[in-house]
Design a protein around this motif. Structure first.
Motif, PDB file in Angstrom:
ATOM      1  N   GLU A  37      -4.724  47.025   5.771  1.00  0.00           N
ATOM      2  CA  GLU A  37      -5.113  48.444   5.878  1.00  0.00           C
ATOM      3  C   GLU A  37      -6.554  48.629   6.367  1.00  0.00           C
ATOM      4  OE1 GLU A  37      -4.305  49.911   1.991  1.00  0.00           O
ATOM      5  OE2 GLU A  37      -2.208  50.312   2.439  1.00  0.00           O
ATOM      6  N   PHE A  38      -7.106  47.555   6.955  1.00  0.00           N
ATOM      7  CA  PHE A  38      -8.493  47.642   7.437  1.00  0.00           C
ATOM      8  C   PHE A  38      -8.553  48.526   8.686  1.00  0.00           C
ATOM      9  CE2 PHE A  38     -12.073  46.159   9.964  1.00  0.00           C
ATOM     10  CZ  PHE A  38     -13.080  46.147   9.033  1.00  0.00           C
ATOM     11  N   PRO A  39      -9.471  49.453   8.885  1.00  0.00           N
ATOM     12  CA  PRO A  39     -10.528  49.830   7.947  1.00  0.00           C
ATOM     13  C   PRO A  39     -10.126  51.035   7.098  1.00  0.00           C
ATOM     14  CG  PRO A  39     -10.970  50.771  10.111  1.00  0.00           C
ATOM     15  CD  PRO A  39      -9.634  50.094  10.194  1.00  0.00           C
ATOM     16  N   LEU A  40     -10.289  50.919   5.819  1.00  0.00           N
ATOM     17  CA  LEU A  40     -10.007  52.050   4.929  1.00  0.00           C
ATOM     18  C   LEU A  40     -11.144  53.073   4.995  1.00  0.00           C
ATOM     19  CD1 LEU A  40      -8.678  50.222   1.761  1.00  0.00           C
ATOM     20  CD2 LEU A  40      -7.392  51.838   3.137  1.00  0.00           C
ATOM     21  N   GLY A  41     -12.353  52.599   5.152  1.00  0.00           N
ATOM     22  CA  GLY A  41     -13.508  53.497   5.245  1.00  0.00           C
ATOM     23  C   GLY A  41     -14.608  53.096   4.287  1.00  0.00           C
ATOM     24  N   HIS A  42     -14.276  53.032   2.996  1.00  0.00           N
ATOM     25  CA  HIS A  42     -15.336  52.776   2.016  1.00  0.00           C
ATOM     26  C   HIS A  42     -15.890  51.357   2.108  1.00  0.00           C
ATOM     27  CE1 HIS A  42     -11.364  52.359  -0.001  1.00  0.00           C
ATOM     28  NE2 HIS A  42     -11.863  51.188  -0.314  1.00  0.00           N
ATOM     29  N   GLU A  43     -15.067  50.387   2.570  1.00  0.00           N
ATOM     30  CA  GLU A  43     -15.589  49.018   2.679  1.00  0.00           C
ATOM     31  C   GLU A  43     -16.617  48.914   3.806  1.00  0.00           C
ATOM     32  OE1 GLU A  43     -12.918  50.070   4.005  1.00  0.00           O
ATOM     33  OE2 GLU A  43     -11.701  48.541   4.967  1.00  0.00           O
ATOM     34  N   LEU A  44     -16.462  49.757   4.816  1.00  0.00           N
ATOM     35  CA  LEU A  44     -17.470  49.790   5.891  1.00  0.00           C
ATOM     36  C   LEU A  44     -18.790  50.349   5.367  1.00  0.00           C
ATOM     37  CD1 LEU A  44     -15.318  51.074   8.878  1.00  0.00           C
ATOM     38  CD2 LEU A  44     -16.041  48.743   8.416  1.00  0.00           C
ATOM     39  N   MET A  45     -18.673  51.375   4.518  1.00  0.00           N
ATOM     40  CA  MET A  45     -19.880  51.958   3.923  1.00  0.00           C
ATOM     41  C   MET A  45     -20.610  50.932   3.053  1.00  0.00           C
ATOM     42  SD  MET A  45     -20.246  55.012   5.006  1.00  0.00           S
ATOM     43  CE  MET A  45     -21.398  55.713   3.877  1.00  0.00           C
ATOM     44  N   LEU A  46     -19.822  50.169   2.284  1.00  0.00           N
ATOM     45  CA  LEU A  46     -20.432  49.138   1.433  1.00  0.00           C
ATOM     46  C   LEU A  46     -21.092  48.055   2.273  1.00  0.00           C
ATOM     47  CD1 LEU A  46     -17.738  48.782  -1.374  1.00  0.00           C
ATOM     48  CD2 LEU A  46     -20.145  49.317  -1.715  1.00  0.00           C
ATOM     49  N   THR A  47     -20.434  47.688   3.379  1.00  0.00           N
ATOM     50  CA  THR A  47     -21.007  46.679   4.275  1.00  0.00           C
ATOM     51  C   THR A  47     -22.321  47.179   4.874  1.00  0.00           C
ATOM     52  OG1 THR A  47     -18.758  46.014   4.827  1.00  0.00           O
ATOM     53  CG2 THR A  47     -20.504  45.177   6.249  1.00  0.00           C
ATOM     54  N   SER A  48     -22.334  48.445   5.284  1.00  0.00           N
ATOM     55  CA  SER A  48     -23.571  48.985   5.863  1.00  0.00           C
ATOM     56  C   SER A  48     -24.682  49.073   4.808  1.00  0.00           C
ATOM     57  CB  SER A  48     -23.324  50.348   6.505  1.00  0.00           C
ATOM     58  OG  SER A  48     -23.044  51.305   5.530  1.00  0.00           O
ATOM     59  N   MET A  49     -24.280  49.348   3.553  1.00  0.00           N
ATOM     60  CA  MET A  49     -25.280  49.355   2.472  1.00  0.00           C
ATOM     61  C   MET A  49     -25.880  47.960   2.281  1.00  0.00           C
ATOM     62  SD  MET A  49     -25.695  52.319   0.833  1.00  0.00           S
ATOM     63  CE  MET A  49     -25.993  52.001  -0.894  1.00  0.00           C
ATOM     64  N   ALA A  50     -25.014  46.941   2.371  1.00  0.00           N
ATOM     65  CA  ALA A  50     -25.496  45.556   2.238  1.00  0.00           C
ATOM     66  C   ALA A  50     -26.461  45.230   3.378  1.00  0.00           C
ATOM     67  CB  ALA A  50     -24.317  44.588   2.238  1.00  0.00           C
ATOM     68  N   ILE A  51     -26.103  45.631   4.610  1.00  0.00           N
ATOM     69  CA  ILE A  51     -26.985  45.404   5.768  1.00  0.00           C
ATOM     70  C   ILE A  51     -28.319  46.117   5.557  1.00  0.00           C
ATOM     71  CG2 ILE A  51     -27.287  45.892   8.244  1.00  0.00           C
ATOM     72  CD1 ILE A  51     -24.220  45.523   8.502  1.00  0.00           C
ATOM     73  N   ASN A  60     -14.150  57.836  23.983  1.00  0.00           N
ATOM     74  CA  ASN A  60     -13.309  57.168  24.985  1.00  0.00           C
ATOM     75  C   ASN A  60     -12.245  56.300  24.326  1.00  0.00           C
ATOM     76  OD1 ASN A  60     -14.193  57.927  27.704  1.00  0.00           O
ATOM     77  ND2 ASN A  60     -16.172  57.232  26.935  1.00  0.00           N
ATOM     78  N   VAL A  61     -12.621  55.645  23.238  1.00  0.00           N
ATOM     79  CA  VAL A  61     -11.639  54.803  22.520  1.00  0.00           C
ATOM     80  C   VAL A  61     -10.491  55.669  22.013  1.00  0.00           C
ATOM     81  CG1 VAL A  61     -11.295  53.477  20.386  1.00  0.00           C
ATOM     82  CG2 VAL A  61     -13.195  52.936  21.888  1.00  0.00           C
ATOM     83  N   PHE A  62     -10.825  56.823  21.429  1.00  0.00           N
ATOM     84  CA  PHE A  62      -9.767  57.701  20.903  1.00  0.00           C
ATOM     85  C   PHE A  62      -8.932  58.309  22.034  1.00  0.00           C
ATOM     86  CE2 PHE A  62     -12.431  58.231  16.915  1.00  0.00           C
ATOM     87  CZ  PHE A  62     -11.571  57.489  16.143  1.00  0.00           C
ATOM     88  N   ALA A  63      -9.598  58.600  23.167  1.00  0.00           N
ATOM     89  CA  ALA A  63      -8.894  59.261  24.271  1.00  0.00           C
ATOM     90  C   ALA A  63      -8.025  58.295  25.066  1.00  0.00           C
ATOM     91  CB  ALA A  63      -9.920  59.928  25.192  1.00  0.00           C
ATOM     92  N   LEU A  64      -8.473  57.073  25.225  1.00  0.00           N
ATOM     93  CA  LEU A  64      -7.812  56.152  26.161  1.00  0.00           C
ATOM     94  C   LEU A  64      -6.962  55.077  25.490  1.00  0.00           C
ATOM     95  CD1 LEU A  64     -10.869  55.686  28.537  1.00  0.00           C
ATOM     96  CD2 LEU A  64      -8.941  57.225  28.857  1.00  0.00           C
ATOM     97  N   THR A  65      -7.079  54.919  24.187  1.00  0.00           N
ATOM     98  CA  THR A  65      -6.302  53.872  23.513  1.00  0.00           C
ATOM     99  C   THR A  65      -5.402  54.513  22.445  1.00  0.00           C
ATOM    100  OG1 THR A  65      -7.921  53.487  21.763  1.00  0.00           O
ATOM    101  CG2 THR A  65      -8.214  52.224  23.801  1.00  0.00           C
ATOM    102  N   PRO A  66      -4.367  53.798  22.037  1.00  0.00           N
ATOM    103  CA  PRO A  66      -3.462  54.377  21.021  1.00  0.00           C
ATOM    104  C   PRO A  66      -4.018  54.304  19.597  1.00  0.00           C
ATOM    105  CG  PRO A  66      -2.665  52.227  21.715  1.00  0.00           C
ATOM    106  CD  PRO A  66      -3.859  52.516  22.567  1.00  0.00           C
ATOM    107  N   LEU A  67      -5.297  53.944  19.458  1.00  0.00           N
ATOM    108  CA  LEU A  67      -5.906  53.838  18.126  1.00  0.00           C
ATOM    109  C   LEU A  67      -5.915  55.200  17.422  1.00  0.00           C
ATOM    110  CD1 LEU A  67      -7.628  52.011  16.144  1.00  0.00           C
ATOM    111  CD2 LEU A  67      -9.620  53.002  17.244  1.00  0.00           C
ATOM    112  N   GLU A  68      -5.468  55.192  16.180  1.00  0.00           N
ATOM    113  CA  GLU A  68      -5.488  56.432  15.395  1.00  0.00           C
ATOM    114  C   GLU A  68      -6.231  56.196  14.095  1.00  0.00           C
ATOM    115  OE1 GLU A  68      -1.719  58.190  14.718  1.00  0.00           O
ATOM    116  OE2 GLU A  68      -1.323  58.537  16.849  1.00  0.00           O
ATOM    117  N   MET A  69      -7.156  57.093  13.789  1.00  0.00           N
ATOM    118  CA  MET A  69      -7.912  56.984  12.542  1.00  0.00           C
ATOM    119  C   MET A  69      -7.979  58.358  11.895  1.00  0.00           C
ATOM    120  SD  MET A  69     -11.030  54.580  13.852  1.00  0.00           S
ATOM    121  CE  MET A  69     -11.946  54.362  12.365  1.00  0.00           C
ATOM    122  N   SER A  70      -8.003  58.355  10.563  1.00  0.00           N
ATOM    123  CA  SER A  70      -8.118  59.624   9.840  1.00  0.00           C
ATOM    124  C   SER A  70      -9.568  60.119   9.925  1.00  0.00           C
ATOM    125  CB  SER A  70      -7.718  59.428   8.373  1.00  0.00           C
ATOM    126  OG  SER A  70      -8.684  58.622   7.725  1.00  0.00           O
ATOM    127  N   GLY A  71      -9.763  61.349   9.502  1.00  0.00           N
ATOM    128  CA  GLY A  71     -11.114  61.911   9.512  1.00  0.00           C
ATOM    129  C   GLY A  71     -12.058  61.106   8.629  1.00  0.00           C
TER     130      GLY A  71
END
Lengths: 134, 65
Positions: free
Chosen positions: A40-54, A97-108
């Motif tokens: 289920e990557f990326p859920l969202g909160h794990e990215l926030m935690l990673t950025s906090m670590a950085i 461009n990624v959202f417009a040109l690729t089939p990638l879908e992400m929630s808000g």
């Protein structure tokens, strides 16, 4: 009285930031691992935690620079924020461009998390780079 | 801009820490100033001149790269 007490507080030492960075890296690693293993990557909160670590690793590296809060550090901050304004615009254009040109879908929630994580990470990484160059 | 901060500091037997404390800045700022990677504000230039007891023109050379 409370204001006086707050003003007399000293900035935390480098060790505090390093300790928090190690803790956050471990927690973020666990969250990333669990979301990747569950597919289920990326859920969202794990990215926030990673950025906090950085951010905490960067603060640990930046400690001798920002502890004095002198004019050089203020100039690093100003330049860093200006460079990041440009970097964020480029990243947003890339994301559109990624959202417009690729089939990638992400929630808000995921999209906001990706942008916020990128912003937090890039701001502090830019500070580190500028502190080495200035 | 070339500067003579390191020469003036050495002549007076000051360490980078001493100078940083006298100016109220970090040691990293003194290192950057001495390496010429960073030009100080007018306020800091005046403080430097006051610490060394000289004129700003004696510390900075705008002509020389």
């Amino acid at each position: 009285m409370a204001v006086q007490n707050f003003a007399s507080l000293k900035a935390p030492g480098k060790g505090v930031f390093t300790g928090l960075a190690i803790f956050h890296t471990a927690v973020a690693g666990l969250f990333v691992l669990s979301s990747v293993l569950s597919g289920e990557f990326p859920l969202g909160h794990e990215l926030m935690l990673t950025s906090m670590a950085i951010m905490l690793w960067c603060l640990s590296a930046l400690h001798p620079h920002f502890a004095a809060d002198d004019e050089r550090w203020r100039r690093i901050r100003e330049r860093g924020m200006f460079y990041n304004y440009i970097v964020l615009l480029i990243f947003l254009a890339f994301l559109v461009n990624v959202f417009a040109l690729t089939p990638l879908e992400m929630s808000g929630y995921q999209t906001v998390s990706v942008i916020a994580s990128f912003l937090v990470s890039s701001v502090f990484i830019t500070f580190v780079i500028l502190s080495k160059r200035m | 801009m070339k500067n003579y901060i390191r020469d003036n500091r050495s002549e007076r037997g000051m360490t980078q820490d001493d100078l940083a404390e006298a100016l109220g800045v970090s040691r990293q700022t003194i290192i950057s100033l001495e390496k010429g990677r960073y030009n100080p504000s007018l306020e800091l230039a005046f403080k430097l001149a006051a610490v060394f007891g000289c004129r700003i023109e004696d510390l900075f050379d705008p002509e020389e790269e």
